[in-house]
Design a protein around this motif. Structure first.
Motif, short mmCIF file in Angstrom:
data_model
loop_
_atom_site.label_atom_id
_atom_site.label_comp_id
_atom_site.label_asym_id
_atom_site.label_seq_id
_atom_site.Cartn_x
_atom_site.Cartn_y
_atom_site.Cartn_z
N GLY A 132 79.38 17.75 120.28
CA GLY A 132 80.05 17.87 121.10
C GLY A 132 80.52 18.35 122.42
N GLY A 133 78.66 18.02 122.94
CA GLY A 133 79.29 18.40 124.50
C GLY A 133 78.32 17.30 124.98
N GLY A 134 78.41 16.43 124.60
CA GLY A 134 78.12 14.71 125.96
C GLY A 134 78.81 15.32 126.98
N PRO A 135 79.34 15.41 126.66
CA PRO A 135 80.51 15.51 128.89
C PRO A 135 79.12 16.31 129.57
CG PRO A 135 81.87 15.78 127.66
CD PRO A 135 80.30 15.55 125.99
N LEU A 136 78.59 17.88 128.73
CA LEU A 136 77.49 18.90 129.59
C LEU A 136 76.09 18.13 129.88
CD1 LEU A 136 78.32 22.30 127.50
CD2 LEU A 136 78.97 21.52 129.37
N LEU A 137 76.41 16.57 129.11
CA LEU A 137 74.87 16.50 129.39
C LEU A 137 74.44 15.87 131.23
CD1 LEU A 137 74.25 14.18 126.55
CD2 LEU A 137 73.05 15.95 127.39
N PRO A 138 75.29 15.34 131.69
CA PRO A 138 75.06 15.36 133.81
C PRO A 138 74.30 16.56 134.70
CG PRO A 138 76.68 13.76 132.71
CD PRO A 138 76.20 14.98 131.54
N ARG A 139 75.61 17.71 133.90
CA ARG A 139 75.14 19.08 134.01
C ARG A 139 73.50 19.63 133.65
NH1 ARG A 139 78.22 22.91 136.10
NH2 ARG A 139 80.03 21.96 135.99
N LEU A 140 73.53 19.21 132.59
CA LEU A 140 72.49 19.80 131.52
C LEU A 140 70.71 19.17 132.62
CD1 LEU A 140 72.90 20.28 128.37
CD2 LEU A 140 73.15 22.19 129.71
N ALA A 141 71.23 17.97 133.44
CA ALA A 141 69.88 16.96 133.76
C ALA A 141 70.00 16.87 134.67
CB ALA A 141 70.22 15.63 133.20
N ALA A 142 71.27 17.88 135.76
CA ALA A 142 70.72 17.52 136.65
C ALA A 142 69.90 19.17 137.25
CB ALA A 142 71.66 17.81 137.95
N GLY A 143 69.99 20.17 136.13
CA GLY A 143 69.61 21.51 136.00
C GLY A 143 68.23 21.42 135.85
N LEU A 144 67.94 20.41 134.60
CA LEU A 144 66.29 19.86 134.63
C LEU A 144 65.87 19.56 135.64
CD1 LEU A 144 64.47 19.76 132.61
CD2 LEU A 144 65.04 17.45 131.06
N GLN A 145 66.26 18.48 135.84
CA GLN A 145 66.02 17.46 137.45
C GLN A 145 65.58 18.84 138.75
OE1 GLN A 145 64.64 14.50 137.97
NE2 GLN A 145 63.78 15.78 139.84
N HIS A 146 66.37 19.94 138.82
CA HIS A 146 66.19 21.46 139.92
C HIS A 146 64.90 21.72 139.56
CE1 HIS A 146 69.23 20.39 142.31
NE2 HIS A 146 70.49 20.65 141.70
N TYR A 147 65.15 21.96 138.16
CA TYR A 147 63.47 22.74 137.79
C TYR A 147 62.00 22.12 137.87
CZ TYR A 147 59.91 24.23 133.90
OH TYR A 147 59.61 24.47 132.91
N LEU A 148 62.51 20.65 137.74
CA LEU A 148 61.15 19.67 137.99
C LEU A 148 60.77 19.94 139.39
CD1 LEU A 148 61.75 17.09 135.54
CD2 LEU A 148 60.41 18.50 135.03
N ASP A 149 61.26 19.73 140.47
CA ASP A 149 61.49 19.84 141.45
C ASP A 149 60.67 20.72 142.33
OD1 ASP A 149 62.73 17.00 141.90
OD2 ASP A 149 64.69 17.89 142.25
N SER A 150 61.57 21.93 141.48
CA SER A 150 60.87 23.50 142.24
C SER A 150 59.48 23.55 141.10
CB SER A 150 61.90 24.62 141.87
OG SER A 150 62.97 24.58 142.24
#
Length: 302
Positions: free
Chosen positions: A123-141
């Motif tokens: 039931g966490g579909g609405p969290l996926l954009p937030r988690l994807a943004a966190g993953l992008q910040h992680y990769l960029d850093s």
């Protein structure tokens, strides 16, 4: 902990780094899923310390995604060429959509797609954009750390702290929002609450730097708060370590102040306050877990 590629590593450090990569490659060749490696990294224990009040399914889901991040950290993030190859696969999109890009891909990519499905099933579909943004910040850093390792020259302190917030890999803890009593998943969190969460990630990362410094120094890794402080302020190693201890304590004091203020903030809803309390648990749990966790890793990879 990630180690330098090329000039930033000693010969022993390069040998150890390649040993970690080869172990991961051998497991993939044997058909062992990366997340099945998680027990040897004690990821479930770490998540349990940080989320003691979370329901078991939420805890297991968080541990699965944390395991993916940790394994990516060990097998990809320290190698700039491999990091570039994985960046081209648009991993945040894989996490958000569950779609694996066509063509040859890493064994980690379909596993990330399966994490997506697990989150949707919970039931966490609405969290996926937030988690994807966190993953992008992680990769960029992670990508910005490459030049430091290649040259052996640390970043500035301000840049380091900004990136260390994200390379901590703490963003999977947002899955705690799946627990009962939390704010609706499609409700934006107030920016002070997000700031408190990111401060929690940084505090855990600085504690990791302090406890892991001796091991990282043996491998000539320049990406550590102690090394950054020594370089920027011309401190001795001893004085830089003391300064890093003060830096960690100052951030913890700031966290405690912000935490108390937010709990008393009249504009927060009760579910938002529940999440603020959960963030406080992340800091308390990581402080309790990180020393035994690092001792466990050193026993695995002395």
């Amino acid at each position: 902990m990630r180690y330098a590629d090329g000039g930033g590593l000693t010969a022993a450090g390069r040998e150890r780094r390649e040993s970690v990569r080869m172990q991961a490659a051998e497991l993939f060749e044997q058909g062992i899923k990366p997340l099945e490696v998680a027990p040897r990294r004690k990821v479930g224990h770490l998540a349990g310390w940080c989320m003691p009040d979370a329901p078991v399914p939420v805890l297991h889901l968080t541990a699965r995604y944390l395991a993916w991040v940790f394994i990516f950290d060990d097998s990809v993030a320290e190698d700039q060429e491999r990091l570039r190859q994985h960046a081209a696969m648009n991993l945040p999109r894989v996490l958000e959509t569950g779609v694996v890009p066509p063509g040859r891909s890493s064994a980690l990519v379909p596993v990330l797609a399966s994490v997506h499905q697990d989150i949707v099933d919970a039931g966490g579909g609405p969290l996926l954009p937030r988690l994807a943004a966190g993953l992008q910040h992680y990769l960029d850093s992670c990508a910005r750390e490459g030049p430091w390792r290649a040259t052996g020259t640390p970043s500035t302190l301000d840049a380091y702290l900004d990136d260390r917030t994200h390379t901590s890999g703490g963003h999977p803890l947002y899955l705690h929002l799946l627990a009962p009593g939390m704010p609706p998943l499609d409700e934006p969190l107030p920016s002070p609450v997000i700031g408190l969460a990111e401060l929690a990630f940084l505090i855990g990362a600085l504690a990791n730097d302090l406890l892991g410094f001796a091991a990282e120094a043996r491998h000539s890794d320049p990406v550590n708060a102690v090394t950054v402080l020594a370089h920027e302020f011309a401190y001795s190693t001893t004085d830089a370590y003391r300064a890093a201890t003060v830096l960690h304590a100052a951030h913890k004091h700031r966290f405690d102040t912000d935490y108390a203020r937010l709990l008393g903030e009249a504009g927060l809803t009760e579910p938002q306050r529940t999440f603020v309390r959960a963030i406080g648990g992340w800091v308390a749990g990581s402080a309790a877990a990180i020393e035994p966790y690092l001792h466990h890793l050193l026993n695995l990879e002395p």
